[in-house]
Design a protein around this motif. Sequence first.
Motif, short mmCIF file in Angstrom:
data_model
loop_
_atom_site.label_atom_id
_atom_site.label_comp_id
_atom_site.label_asym_id
_atom_site.label_seq_id
_atom_site.Cartn_x
_atom_site.Cartn_y
_atom_site.Cartn_z
N LEU A 134 0.85 -1.19 0.00
CA LEU A 134 0.00 0.00 0.00
C LEU A 134 0.88 1.24 0.00
N ILE A 135 0.57 2.18 -0.86
CA ILE A 135 1.27 3.47 -0.88
C ILE A 135 0.25 4.56 -0.60
N PHE A 136 0.49 5.32 0.47
CA PHE A 136 -0.35 6.46 0.81
C PHE A 136 0.42 7.73 0.46
N LYS A 137 -0.07 8.45 -0.54
CA LYS A 137 0.55 9.70 -0.96
C LYS A 137 -0.14 10.84 -0.21
N HIS A 138 0.65 11.62 0.49
CA HIS A 138 0.11 12.64 1.40
C HIS A 138 0.75 13.99 1.15
N GLY A 176 -5.13 20.49 4.18
CA GLY A 176 -6.02 20.12 5.28
C GLY A 176 -6.86 18.89 4.96
N ILE A 177 -7.33 18.78 3.73
CA ILE A 177 -8.13 17.61 3.34
C ILE A 177 -7.28 16.36 3.42
N SER A 178 -6.04 16.44 2.95
CA SER A 178 -5.14 15.29 3.01
C SER A 178 -4.91 14.86 4.45
N SER A 179 -4.72 15.82 5.35
CA SER A 179 -4.51 15.50 6.76
C SER A 179 -5.75 14.85 7.36
N MET A 180 -6.93 15.35 7.02
CA MET A 180 -8.17 14.78 7.54
C MET A 180 -8.35 13.34 7.05
N VAL A 181 -8.12 13.12 5.76
CA VAL A 181 -8.26 11.78 5.19
C VAL A 181 -7.25 10.83 5.83
N VAL A 205 -1.00 5.33 -12.83
CA VAL A 205 -2.10 5.95 -12.09
C VAL A 205 -1.87 7.46 -12.10
N MET A 206 -2.90 8.20 -12.50
CA MET A 206 -2.79 9.65 -12.53
C MET A 206 -2.61 10.18 -11.11
N HIS A 207 -1.70 11.13 -10.94
CA HIS A 207 -1.41 11.71 -9.64
C HIS A 207 -2.63 12.42 -9.05
N GLN A 208 -2.88 12.14 -7.77
CA GLN A 208 -3.86 12.88 -6.99
C GLN A 208 -3.32 12.94 -5.57
N SER A 209 -3.92 13.79 -4.77
CA SER A 209 -3.47 13.93 -3.38
C SER A 209 -4.65 14.34 -2.51
N PRO A 210 -4.83 13.61 -1.43
CA PRO A 210 -4.17 12.38 -1.02
C PRO A 210 -4.59 11.24 -1.93
N HIS A 251 -8.85 11.27 -1.99
CA HIS A 251 -9.70 12.01 -1.07
C HIS A 251 -10.56 11.06 -0.22
N GLY A 252 -11.82 11.37 -0.01
CA GLY A 252 -12.68 10.59 0.87
C GLY A 252 -12.90 9.16 0.41
N GLU A 253 -12.71 8.91 -0.89
CA GLU A 253 -12.89 7.55 -1.41
C GLU A 253 -11.83 6.58 -0.89
N ILE A 254 -10.73 7.11 -0.38
CA ILE A 254 -9.66 6.25 0.16
C ILE A 254 -10.23 5.35 1.24
#
Length: 128
Positions: free
Chosen positions: A44-48, A53-58, A95-100, A116-119
């Motif tokens: 698993l790779i979690f890109k942060h 703020g959204i990334s921190s919340m997720v 995979v296209m870059h997104q964050s988080p 985002h929230g789908e994680i």
Amino acid sequence: MFNKLFGSSEPKKPKEEKILPWQPLKEVSQLDNISEKSKSKTQLIFKHSTRCGISSMVMKQFVSAYDLDSNADLYYLDLLSYRDVSNEVGYKFQVMHQSPQLLVIKNGVVVAHASHGEINEIDLRKYS
């Protein structure tokens, strides 16, 4: 009733923080190892983004929900500090870059990814 409205005078117990077995992802060269290891164990790779703020919340939600008994290796990528690694993750795993963003890798390929929230909607048990 007053305690509920105004708070108790008793000191609050600090919430115990859950610590995940993160492995820092800092080098492009680690990606070949992750790909190889994914043939026998889910990676698993979690890109942060540390400034988002959204990334921190997720991430907090992910940590809270993560099952420590999962049979997976968990990598943390600070994409602001290691932009070259983040870019290579996108190229290598198509995979296209997104964050988080969370990538689930098995047998050298991404079998699931979300942003985002789908994680937190990915059922990681399906991939362990």
